[in-house]
Design a protein around this motif. Structure first.
Motif, mmCIF file in Angstrom:
data_model
loop_
_atom_site.group_PDB
_atom_site.id
_atom_site.type_symbol
_atom_site.label_atom_id
_atom_site.label_comp_id
_atom_site.label_asym_id
_atom_site.label_seq_id
_atom_site.Cartn_x
_atom_site.Cartn_y
_atom_site.Cartn_z
ATOM 1 N N ASP A 26 -3.983 9.285 -6.467
ATOM 2 C CA ASP A 26 -4.727 10.520 -7.205
ATOM 3 C C ASP A 26 -3.966 11.632 -7.010
ATOM 4 O OD1 ASP A 26 -7.006 8.937 -7.728
ATOM 5 O OD2 ASP A 26 -7.810 9.535 -5.780
ATOM 6 N N THR A 27 -2.981 11.527 -6.057
ATOM 7 C CA THR A 27 -2.026 13.159 -6.020
ATOM 8 C C THR A 27 -0.803 12.958 -6.881
ATOM 9 O OG1 THR A 27 -0.317 11.682 -4.557
ATOM 10 C CG2 THR A 27 -2.381 12.842 -3.514
ATOM 11 N N PRO B 227 5.858 14.048 -12.037
ATOM 12 C CA PRO B 227 7.113 13.519 -11.485
ATOM 13 C C PRO B 227 7.687 14.192 -10.363
ATOM 14 C CG PRO B 227 7.692 14.819 -13.693
ATOM 15 C CD PRO B 227 6.225 14.772 -13.496
ATOM 16 N N ASP B 228 7.138 15.505 -10.162
ATOM 17 C CA ASP B 228 7.901 16.161 -8.871
ATOM 18 C C ASP B 228 6.918 15.592 -7.637
ATOM 19 O OD1 ASP B 228 9.623 18.082 -10.222
ATOM 20 O OD2 ASP B 228 7.989 19.263 -11.192
ATOM 21 N N ALA B 229 5.751 15.487 -8.005
ATOM 22 C CA ALA B 229 4.952 14.755 -6.748
ATOM 23 C C ALA B 229 5.292 13.470 -6.452
ATOM 24 C CB ALA B 229 3.422 14.955 -7.266
ATOM 25 N N LEU B 230 5.723 12.625 -7.628
ATOM 26 C CA LEU B 230 6.194 11.262 -7.446
ATOM 27 C C LEU B 230 7.416 11.265 -6.498
ATOM 28 C CD1 LEU B 230 6.001 8.290 -7.751
ATOM 29 C CD2 LEU B 230 7.050 8.379 -10.019
ATOM 30 N N ARG B 231 8.248 12.038 -6.925
ATOM 31 C CA ARG B 231 9.501 12.139 -6.027
ATOM 32 C C ARG B 231 10.389 10.882 -6.147
ATOM 33 N NH1 ARG B 231 7.441 13.488 -0.218
ATOM 34 N NH2 ARG B 231 9.501 13.152 0.269
ATOM 35 N N PRO B 232 10.655 10.317 -7.524
ATOM 36 C CA PRO B 232 11.185 9.117 -7.618
ATOM 37 C C PRO B 232 12.545 9.093 -6.957
ATOM 38 C CG PRO B 232 11.172 10.147 -9.525
ATOM 39 C CD PRO B 232 10.491 11.084 -8.654
ATOM 40 N N ILE B 233 13.007 7.763 -6.816
ATOM 41 C CA ILE B 233 14.458 7.459 -6.326
ATOM 42 C C ILE B 233 14.985 6.623 -7.368
ATOM 43 C CG2 ILE B 233 15.781 6.376 -4.657
ATOM 44 C CD1 ILE B 233 14.889 8.861 -3.366
ATOM 45 N N SER B 234 16.416 7.142 -7.544
ATOM 46 C CA SER B 234 16.913 6.138 -8.678
ATOM 47 C C SER B 234 18.448 5.768 -8.105
ATOM 48 C CB SER B 234 17.406 7.015 -10.029
ATOM 49 O OG SER B 234 18.222 8.013 -9.713
ATOM 50 N N ARG B 235 18.839 4.564 -8.596
ATOM 51 C CA ARG B 235 20.249 4.071 -8.060
ATOM 52 C C ARG B 235 21.392 4.611 -8.777
ATOM 53 N NH1 ARG B 235 23.128 1.968 -4.765
ATOM 54 N NH2 ARG B 235 23.066 -0.289 -4.408
ATOM 55 N N ALA C 188 0.930 -1.274 0.136
ATOM 56 C CA ALA C 188 0.089 0.159 -0.058
ATOM 57 C C ALA C 188 0.834 1.282 0.211
ATOM 58 C CB ALA C 188 -0.998 0.139 1.338
ATOM 59 N N GLU C 189 2.114 1.435 0.474
ATOM 60 C CA GLU C 189 2.858 2.204 0.663
ATOM 61 C C GLU C 189 3.579 3.151 -0.793
ATOM 62 O OE1 GLU C 189 2.891 0.572 4.495
ATOM 63 O OE2 GLU C 189 3.348 -0.294 2.456
ATOM 64 N N ALA C 190 3.207 1.912 -1.541
ATOM 65 C CA ALA C 190 3.538 2.586 -3.035
ATOM 66 C C ALA C 190 2.702 3.389 -3.652
ATOM 67 C CB ALA C 190 4.165 1.454 -4.009
ATOM 68 N N ARG C 191 2.894 4.545 -4.415
ATOM 69 C CA ARG C 191 1.986 5.290 -4.965
ATOM 70 C C ARG C 191 1.723 5.112 -6.555
ATOM 71 N NH1 ARG C 191 3.573 11.218 -3.811
ATOM 72 N NH2 ARG C 191 5.596 10.351 -4.111
ATOM 73 N N ILE C 192 2.910 4.229 -7.013
ATOM 74 C CA ILE C 192 2.541 3.564 -8.304
ATOM 75 C C ILE C 192 2.829 2.079 -8.286
ATOM 76 C CG2 ILE C 192 3.145 3.561 -10.932
ATOM 77 C CD1 ILE C 192 3.939 6.367 -10.716
ATOM 78 N N ARG C 193 2.015 1.284 -8.510
ATOM 79 C CA ARG C 193 2.250 -0.119 -8.694
ATOM 80 C C ARG C 193 1.743 -0.943 -9.993
ATOM 81 N NH1 ARG C 193 -1.956 -0.334 -4.947
ATOM 82 N NH2 ARG C 193 -3.363 -1.810 -5.228
#
Length: 203
Positions: free
Chosen positions: A166-167, A176-184, A127-132
């Motif tokens: 929804d956000t 992408p700014d709302a997602l705040r993705p993390i990369s390796r 549930a913690e993931a905002r995209i799955r």
């Protein structure tokens, strides 16, 4: 400029050059279900898009001492898995799931993440993931290594359901700014989205 023959050095040395060159890399946080019903999870940065028609993604799961990891083994047997996009809101929990534990231990439970049912497959997401992305396995391809002892399993998954918070979602697009993705990056390093710029493709 050094010119290095990949055949002249070890797999570990080649690995260091690859992960130090090909960056930033998106992180797939993948859940799978064991035959005994244990919900396993692990992060992978050898991950990308394969196709939009149908929507498909790829994840390369490196083997350990020639043995398949839980993710590749469970995905191969059940032919289903869930890909979650790593972001700043739960990256610490994702990192906790990278700890080596026996197959009967759920990394999801260990990291304090919340299982959530999928719509079209049996494997739960978190549930913690905002995209799955709910995926069915198109192919699992053993690659690399030497004959009879591959070094990785390339999982090709067809996305059968997108879940987007929804956000993040507006007019069919993801912010992408709302997602705040993390990369390796390499070693123990990661990166946030950082500064963005626009280039119009020439016609």
């Amino acid at each position: 400029m050094p010119s290095i023959d990949s055949d002249s050095q070890s797999a570990q040395d080649n690995y260091k050059l690859l992960i130090g060159s090909i960056l930033p890399r998106p992180i797939a946080f993948v859940t799978t279900l064991s035959e005994d019903g244990v919900l396993n999870a692990a992060p992978f940065s050898f991950f990308n898009i394969v196709s939009a028609d149908p929507p498909m993604v790829s994840i390369s799961v490196q083997r350990k001492n020639g043995e398949q990891k839980d993710t590749a083994r469970h995905a191969g047997k059940r032919r289903e898995f869930v890909v979650h996009i790593a972001d700043e809101t739960y990256i610490e929990a994702i990192n906790e799931t990278a700890v080596p534990v026996p197959s009967h231990v759920s990394e999801v439970e260990l990291a304090g993440l919340t299982p959530v049912p999928s719509d079209k497959i049996a494997v739960p997401g978190v549930a913690e993931a905002r995209i799955r992305l709910e995926c069915v396995l198109e192919q699992s391809i053993p690659l690399g290594g030497r004959e009879g002892a591959p070094s990785c399993d390339l999982l090709l998954g067809r996305v059968v359901r997108f879940h987007v918070d929804d956000t993040l979602y507006e007019n069919g697009r993801i912010d992408p700014d709302a997602l705040r993705p993390i990369s390796r990056l390499a070693g123990d390093d990661y990166a946030k989205l950082g500064e963005r710029f626009t280039l119009v493709r020439p016609v």
